[in-house]
Design a protein around this motif. Structure first.
Motif, PDB file in Angstrom:
ATOM      1  N   GLN A 299       0.829  -1.206   0.000  1.00  0.00           N
ATOM      2  CA  GLN A 299       0.000   0.000   0.000  1.00  0.00           C
ATOM      3  C   GLN A 299       0.870   1.266   0.000  1.00  0.00           C
ATOM      4  OE1 GLN A 299      -3.663   0.987   1.453  1.00  0.00           O
ATOM      5  NE2 GLN A 299      -4.039  -0.325  -0.314  1.00  0.00           N
TER       6      GLN A 299
ATOM      7  N   ASN B 145       1.277   4.610  -3.002  1.00  0.00           N
ATOM      8  CA  ASN B 145       0.909   5.994  -2.686  1.00  0.00           C
ATOM      9  C   ASN B 145       1.211   6.961  -3.829  1.00  0.00           C
ATOM     10  OD1 ASN B 145      -0.137   5.412  -0.186  1.00  0.00           O
ATOM     11  ND2 ASN B 145       1.764   5.848   0.929  1.00  0.00           N
TER      12      ASN B 145
ATOM     13  N   LYS C 150      -1.653   7.055  -8.301  1.00  0.00           N
ATOM     14  CA  LYS C 150      -3.039   7.336  -7.939  1.00  0.00           C
ATOM     15  C   LYS C 150      -3.995   6.226  -8.378  1.00  0.00           C
ATOM     16  CE  LYS C 150      -6.712  10.748  -8.641  1.00  0.00           C
ATOM     17  NZ  LYS C 150      -7.104  12.003  -9.320  1.00  0.00           N
TER      18      LYS C 150
ATOM     19  N   ASN D 154      -5.243   1.525  -4.023  1.00  0.00           N
ATOM     20  CA  ASN D 154      -5.176   2.677  -3.114  1.00  0.00           C
ATOM     21  C   ASN D 154      -6.489   2.883  -2.368  1.00  0.00           C
ATOM     22  OD1 ASN D 154      -2.546   3.806  -3.237  1.00  0.00           O
ATOM     23  ND2 ASN D 154      -2.955   4.443  -5.341  1.00  0.00           N
TER      24      ASN D 154
END
Length: 539
Positions: free
Chosen positions: A296, A300, A303, A346
């Motif tokens: 994760q 970042n 997008k 995300n």
């Protein structure tokens, strides 16, 4: 007898030379069965006793040579249990296919006893297709040597697989071989000139027409323009060191580093190989898992990024919720282990796909339902049943942008209809994750890559293939390998692929050819039984 054995051996060698990944020899598939058919005809026409047994043994020799030379690399994946012990175990995949192939030929012989040659040859094609479909669907499945796979290195001439799948190739090979056999055998049987010319015309037409149509389709096919940027990572981690020598966190660092090295701000999917996350993850607690959080964090900066990665996962139950569940050390607690593809994005959304087409023996207990009574015995001896859990149907991973990806784990990529089902459900490209390092630098890894080209043609979808130690690749909708990595190198590659939503005939209707062939094969077996009983009554 010696002549027939030599003919069978010749067939085995011709078929091996024609098989992927050998280039420029595919045309030998069109003559590879002719010596075998001549040997079978010699046996049928002879006065030898026990013709059926003789035919079975002789054909088995040729088929065993063909299969063993093509999949010799199976031994490499087994030799860790001991180089000597692995030999008899390797004989199972080497021999099982040939046994079924010889059974198809034996059924052809039984049919010839009660009917004309031409009807028997139609029966032979149906019996062969029946064997291939059985070997694709039963618990000892291993459809690696399905005849239609043989065109994987010459994909330009089988663009019509978008209508038939690989079984169209099986029928094509057999029909051409049978026509050549009939032309040859007619020379010693006083065949009429008119019949010979008819057979030659049929041979030319059936050989040339599919090639011409395919080359036209190949040269005129245009992909719908709908670009998406994809990154495929190849961490090149020795599979024997993967679970012990290199910490899982460090392996993820390697993957994020090489992915970062080629990624763009608009990259939408990162494809990582099978079991890239090397430690087991509890699916119900994945949001607290350090490796998940590590992925994760990597996303970042992207997008719209998604990571499709292989992982070892498990689920806990309060009851034996599935047939594959095994007890833990805690009372009234059971678990399933999975070979899993995970889609991480995300957001808090995580998607799981559990490998369905499991490798017999290594990942599943063949005929587990029949042998389920043995499960308590295995557990009492301190082990599970040797089975992963699975899911009954394929899945589609959807990104936040609505892009559908078909997760395919290793062995599953040789099932055309299974992959096509995901495409029918909405997948716009195919993501194959695999670890072929167990086979070492053998033709197995090249065959596996070549077979992926067939999935691209059948579905008209790009294939993005991530292999732990290679060969990773991008394959376009015509089956061309647009970009690929080397073997045993650490790297990543990127590609703007075209997403496709159109459905091919094969995606819509699947394996209709083998299903039809199986029905005809069953009718053929019933015909043999009835005619044999009638013959005994007359006698």
């Amino acid at each position: 007898m010696k002549k027939n054995i030599l003919l069978s051996i010749l067939s085995g060698l011709l078929l091996w030379i024609a098989w992927p990944p050998t280039p420029y020899t595919t045309w030998l598939l069109f003559v590879g069965f002719v010596p075998m058919l001549v040997a079978i005809e010699n046996i049928i026409s002879s006065n030898s006793p026990k013709k059926g047994r003789q035919l079975f043994h002789i054909t088995f020799i040729g088929f065993f040579i063909w299969n063993t030379l093509c999949i010799y690399w199976v031994y490499n994946s087994l030799k860790t249990i001991g180089p000597v012990v692995a030999i008899p175990i390797s004989l199972i995949p080497y021999s099982l296919g040939p046994l079924l192939m010889s059974t198809a030929c034996w059924l052809y012989y039984r049919m010839r006893l009660t009917t004309h040659r031409w009807l028997g040859l139609i029966g032979l094609v149906c019996f062969w297709i029946g064997y291939e479909y059985l070997h694709q669907t039963w618990d000892l499945n291993f459809p690696w040597m399905t005849l239609g796979n043989g065109f994987a290195v010459s994909h330009q001439i089988i663009q019509w697989y978008e209508y038939t799948g690989v079984y169209g190739g099986t029928v094509w090979i057999w029909v051409v071989n049978i026509l050549i056999f009939l032309i040859y055998i007619g020379l010693r049987e006083g065949q009429t000139k008119q019949l010979r010319l008819t057979l030659i015309a049929a041979f030319v037409l059936i050989l040339a027409l599919p090639i011409a149509l395919s080359l036209y389709r190949y040269n005129t096919y245009k992909e719908p323009v709908n670009p998406s940027n994809i990154v495929v990572a190849q961490p090149n981690i020795d599979p024997y060191a993967k679970e012990s020598d290199i910490p899982a966190g460090e392996q993820i660092n390697i993957l994020t580093h090489i992915s970062d090295s080629v990624a763009q701000a608009n990259t939408e999917f990162f494809i990582w190989p099978e079991t890239a996350i090397a430690e087991e993850i509890n699916e119900d607690k994945i949001h607290n898992n350090n490796y998940y959080l590590q992925v994760q964090h990597f996303l970042n900066k992207y997008k719209n990024g998604n990571v499709i990665t292989g992982a070892e996962t498990y689920k806990l139950y309060n009851t034996r919720a599935t047939k594959t569940a095994s007890p833990t050390e805690n009372p009234n607690e059971y678990f399933d282990s999975f070979n899993t593809a995970v889609n991480i994005e995300n957001s808090a959304e995580v998607q799981f796909y559990h490998k369905s087409k499991l490798v017999p023996g290594a990942e599943s207990l063949p005929f587990g339902n029949t042998l389920s009574f043995m499960k308590p015995v295995f557990e009492h001896l301190g082990g599970a049943t040797g089975s992963y859990g699975s899911q009954p149907a394929p899945s589609v991973f959807y990104s936040q942008e609505g892009i559908g990806a078909d997760p395919v784990i290793c062995y599953e990529s040789i099932w055309g209809e299974y992959v096509a089902t995901s495409v029918h459900m909405g997948a716009q490209f195919i993501a194959i994750i695999t670890n072929d390092g167990w086979w070492e630098n053998t033709s197995g890894k090249d065959q596996h890559l070549d077979y992926a080209k067939l999935r691209a043609i059948e579905t008209r979808r790009w294939v993005c293939r991530s292999a732990n130690t290679g060969i990773s690749a991008f394959i376009n909708e015509r089956g061309d390998i647009v970009q690929h990595t080397g073997w045993w190198v650490r790297t990543a590659i990127k590609q703007d692929i075209n997403l496709n939503q159109e459905m091919t005939f094969y995606v819509l209707y699947g394996d209709y050819i083998p299903r039809t062939g199986c029905i005809l094969a069953i009718i053929g077996v019933i015909f043999i039984i009835i005619r044999s009983r009638m013959k005994r009554k007359v006698a």
